[in-house]
Design a protein around this motif. Sequence first.
Motif, PDB file in Angstrom:
ATOM      1  N   GLY A  35      -0.308 -18.554   0.531  1.00  0.00           N
ATOM      2  CA  GLY A  35      -1.564 -19.233   0.253  1.00  0.00           C
ATOM      3  C   GLY A  35      -2.731 -18.345   0.636  1.00  0.00           C
ATOM      4  N   TYR A  36      -3.922 -18.732   0.190  1.00  0.00           N
ATOM      5  CA  TYR A  36      -5.093 -17.892   0.471  1.00  0.00           C
ATOM      6  C   TYR A  36      -5.352 -17.775   1.966  1.00  0.00           C
ATOM      7  CZ  TYR A  36      -9.878 -16.203   0.654  1.00  0.00           C
ATOM      8  OH  TYR A  36     -10.996 -15.460   0.953  1.00  0.00           O
ATOM      9  N   GLU A  37      -5.408 -18.889   2.661  1.00  0.00           N
ATOM     10  CA  GLU A  37      -5.744 -18.847   4.081  1.00  0.00           C
ATOM     11  C   GLU A  37      -4.601 -18.312   4.934  1.00  0.00           C
ATOM     12  OE1 GLU A  37      -9.307 -21.523   5.334  1.00  0.00           O
ATOM     13  OE2 GLU A  37      -7.554 -22.799   4.988  1.00  0.00           O
ATOM     14  N   GLY A  38      -3.377 -18.512   4.502  1.00  0.00           N
ATOM     15  CA  GLY A  38      -2.236 -18.017   5.272  1.00  0.00           C
ATOM     16  C   GLY A  38      -2.042 -16.512   5.162  1.00  0.00           C
ATOM     17  N   ALA A  39      -2.670 -15.906   4.159  1.00  0.00           N
ATOM     18  CA  ALA A  39      -2.538 -14.458   3.957  1.00  0.00           C
ATOM     19  C   ALA A  39      -3.623 -13.725   4.745  1.00  0.00           C
ATOM     20  CB  ALA A  39      -2.645 -14.127   2.471  1.00  0.00           C
ATOM     21  N   SER A  40      -3.233 -12.991   5.770  1.00  0.00           N
ATOM     22  CA  SER A  40      -4.204 -12.216   6.554  1.00  0.00           C
ATOM     23  C   SER A  40      -4.442 -10.869   5.886  1.00  0.00           C
ATOM     24  CB  SER A  40      -3.684 -11.997   7.974  1.00  0.00           C
ATOM     25  OG  SER A  40      -2.572 -11.117   7.957  1.00  0.00           O
ATOM     26  N   MET A  41      -5.532 -10.220   6.235  1.00  0.00           N
ATOM     27  CA  MET A  41      -5.806  -8.894   5.682  1.00  0.00           C
ATOM     28  C   MET A  41      -4.727  -7.908   6.105  1.00  0.00           C
ATOM     29  SD  MET A  41      -8.246  -8.909   3.570  1.00  0.00           S
ATOM     30  CE  MET A  41      -8.435  -7.139   3.356  1.00  0.00           C
ATOM     31  N   THR A  42      -4.160  -8.090   7.291  1.00  0.00           N
ATOM     32  CA  THR A  42      -3.069  -7.216   7.722  1.00  0.00           C
ATOM     33  C   THR A  42      -1.854  -7.400   6.824  1.00  0.00           C
ATOM     34  OG1 THR A  42      -3.807  -7.308  10.026  1.00  0.00           O
ATOM     35  CG2 THR A  42      -1.525  -6.639   9.635  1.00  0.00           C
ATOM     36  N   ASP A  43      -1.539  -8.660   6.504  1.00  0.00           N
ATOM     37  CA  ASP A  43      -0.431  -8.938   5.585  1.00  0.00           C
ATOM     38  C   ASP A  43      -0.675  -8.264   4.233  1.00  0.00           C
ATOM     39  OD1 ASP A  43       0.819 -10.581   7.473  1.00  0.00           O
ATOM     40  OD2 ASP A  43      -0.222 -12.378   6.758  1.00  0.00           O
ATOM     41  N   LEU A  44      -1.889  -8.392   3.755  1.00  0.00           N
ATOM     42  CA  LEU A  44      -2.226  -7.871   2.426  1.00  0.00           C
ATOM     43  C   LEU A  44      -2.204  -6.347   2.382  1.00  0.00           C
ATOM     44  CD1 LEU A  44      -5.066 -10.439   1.704  1.00  0.00           C
ATOM     45  CD2 LEU A  44      -2.969 -10.217   0.357  1.00  0.00           C
ATOM     46  N   THR A  45      -2.858  -5.714   3.351  1.00  0.00           N
ATOM     47  CA  THR A  45      -2.902  -4.244   3.344  1.00  0.00           C
ATOM     48  C   THR A  45      -1.514  -3.650   3.565  1.00  0.00           C
ATOM     49  OG1 THR A  45      -3.512  -4.266   5.695  1.00  0.00           O
ATOM     50  CG2 THR A  45      -5.309  -4.088   4.092  1.00  0.00           C
ATOM     51  N   THR A  46      -0.704  -4.308   4.387  1.00  0.00           N
ATOM     52  CA  THR A  46       0.666  -3.826   4.615  1.00  0.00           C
ATOM     53  C   THR A  46       1.480  -3.911   3.330  1.00  0.00           C
ATOM     54  OG1 THR A  46       0.624  -4.532   6.935  1.00  0.00           O
ATOM     55  CG2 THR A  46       2.782  -4.174   5.940  1.00  0.00           C
ATOM     56  N   ALA A  47       1.389  -5.038   2.644  1.00  0.00           N
ATOM     57  CA  ALA A  47       2.132  -5.211   1.395  1.00  0.00           C
ATOM     58  C   ALA A  47       1.647  -4.248   0.314  1.00  0.00           C
ATOM     59  CB  ALA A  47       1.989  -6.651   0.905  1.00  0.00           C
ATOM     60  N   MET A  48       0.337  -4.025   0.263  1.00  0.00           N
ATOM     61  CA  MET A  48      -0.238  -3.157  -0.763  1.00  0.00           C
ATOM     62  C   MET A  48      -0.055  -1.678  -0.438  1.00  0.00           C
ATOM     63  SD  MET A  48      -3.747  -5.372  -1.221  1.00  0.00           S
ATOM     64  CE  MET A  48      -4.535  -4.452  -2.546  1.00  0.00           C
ATOM     65  N   GLY A  49       0.202  -1.373   0.847  1.00  0.00           N
ATOM     66  CA  GLY A  49       0.334   0.019   1.262  1.00  0.00           C
ATOM     67  C   GLY A  49      -0.993   0.747   1.249  1.00  0.00           C
ATOM     68  N   ILE A  50      -2.072   0.016   1.523  1.00  0.00           N
ATOM     69  CA  ILE A  50      -3.433   0.561   1.475  1.00  0.00           C
ATOM     70  C   ILE A  50      -4.132   0.226   2.783  1.00  0.00           C
ATOM     71  CG2 ILE A  50      -5.618   0.572   0.188  1.00  0.00           C
ATOM     72  CD1 ILE A  50      -4.042  -0.659  -2.151  1.00  0.00           C
ATOM     73  N   ASN A  51      -4.973   1.120   3.284  1.00  0.00           N
ATOM     74  CA  ASN A  51      -5.691   0.810   4.518  1.00  0.00           C
ATOM     75  C   ASN A  51      -6.882  -0.105   4.233  1.00  0.00           C
ATOM     76  OD1 ASN A  51      -7.862   2.457   3.610  1.00  0.00           O
ATOM     77  ND2 ASN A  51      -6.931   4.261   4.522  1.00  0.00           N
ATOM     78  N   SER A  52      -7.361  -0.764   5.268  1.00  0.00           N
ATOM     79  CA  SER A  52      -8.439  -1.750   5.123  1.00  0.00           C
ATOM     80  C   SER A  52      -9.703  -1.186   4.475  1.00  0.00           C
ATOM     81  CB  SER A  52      -8.774  -2.369   6.481  1.00  0.00           C
ATOM     82  OG  SER A  52      -7.680  -3.102   6.961  1.00  0.00           O
ATOM     83  N   PRO A  53     -10.189   0.013   4.890  1.00  0.00           N
ATOM     84  CA  PRO A  53     -11.411   0.544   4.265  1.00  0.00           C
ATOM     85  C   PRO A  53     -11.285   0.686   2.748  1.00  0.00           C
ATOM     86  CG  PRO A  53     -10.917   1.755   6.277  1.00  0.00           C
ATOM     87  CD  PRO A  53      -9.742   0.866   6.015  1.00  0.00           C
ATOM     88  N   SER A  54     -10.102   1.093   2.279  1.00  0.00           N
ATOM     89  CA  SER A  54      -9.909   1.246   0.830  1.00  0.00           C
ATOM     90  C   SER A  54      -9.948  -0.101   0.123  1.00  0.00           C
ATOM     91  CB  SER A  54      -8.569   1.940   0.545  1.00  0.00           C
ATOM     92  OG  SER A  54      -8.570   3.260   1.030  1.00  0.00           O
ATOM     93  N   VAL A  55      -9.362  -1.111   0.762  1.00  0.00           N
ATOM     94  CA  VAL A  55      -9.363  -2.447   0.167  1.00  0.00           C
ATOM     95  C   VAL A  55     -10.779  -2.997   0.098  1.00  0.00           C
ATOM     96  CG1 VAL A  55      -8.623  -4.841   0.481  1.00  0.00           C
ATOM     97  CG2 VAL A  55      -7.001  -2.983   0.858  1.00  0.00           C
TER      98      VAL A  55
END
Length: 221
Positions: A35-55
């Motif tokens: 879900g939107y709220e259950g997905a943290s930025m850490t979860d997203l960047t880890t899954a995408m293989g991209i660091n936070s600044p790039s996202v």
Amino acid sequence: MNSTKKTPSVKLGRPREFDMPTALDRAMQVFWRQGYEGASMTDLTTAMGINSPSVYAAFGNKYGLFKAVLDHHDKTRAGFLRDVLAAPSAKDAAARFLLGVAEHATDPSHPPGSLLVQSGLTCSIAAAKIPEEVARHRAGAELALRERFECSSAATELPKGAQPCTLARYLIAVANGMCVQASSGATREELQQVAQMALAAWPEPASRPQRAASSCETLAK
């Protein structure tokens, strides 16, 4: 003494170091499962293989990423909707839609159910715009179905008094329910049975349909 003018250096933006469709596919899986709220930025960047600044540089924030994921999802499902709209009759279009939903909701290549149902099912006041955004994307399919059935009505594929807007809303409601059931473990066969039961109640014209002057198939283009 002559002063030498320095030419200001031009900073070129760094090219994105990731494949956009792949990154969005991976982010979509996270939003779909959590879900939107259950997905943290850490979860997203880890899954995408991209660091936070790039996202953040590419999407602005988590909400911007979510909107990009919804647009990406629409593009991946565009072929399915075109096939539905190109069906030879209104009932065939309804069948293609519901049976296609049964197949998609149980596809093992992604989480069960539907991104457009699961991702914005429950949100806090702080994320109140998320269900609205998801609903806007669901409305696109409903509008396309309604227009297809309006064309069917003109071709007398539907009985007099049948409301294209109500039929489209009915199919979306059944489809959403099927997706919720899939997320709870319903099998493809079970969802196909639900689809067939819904189609059994489809309104049939009293006489053989006539071909409309403007073919309904043009809606699929």
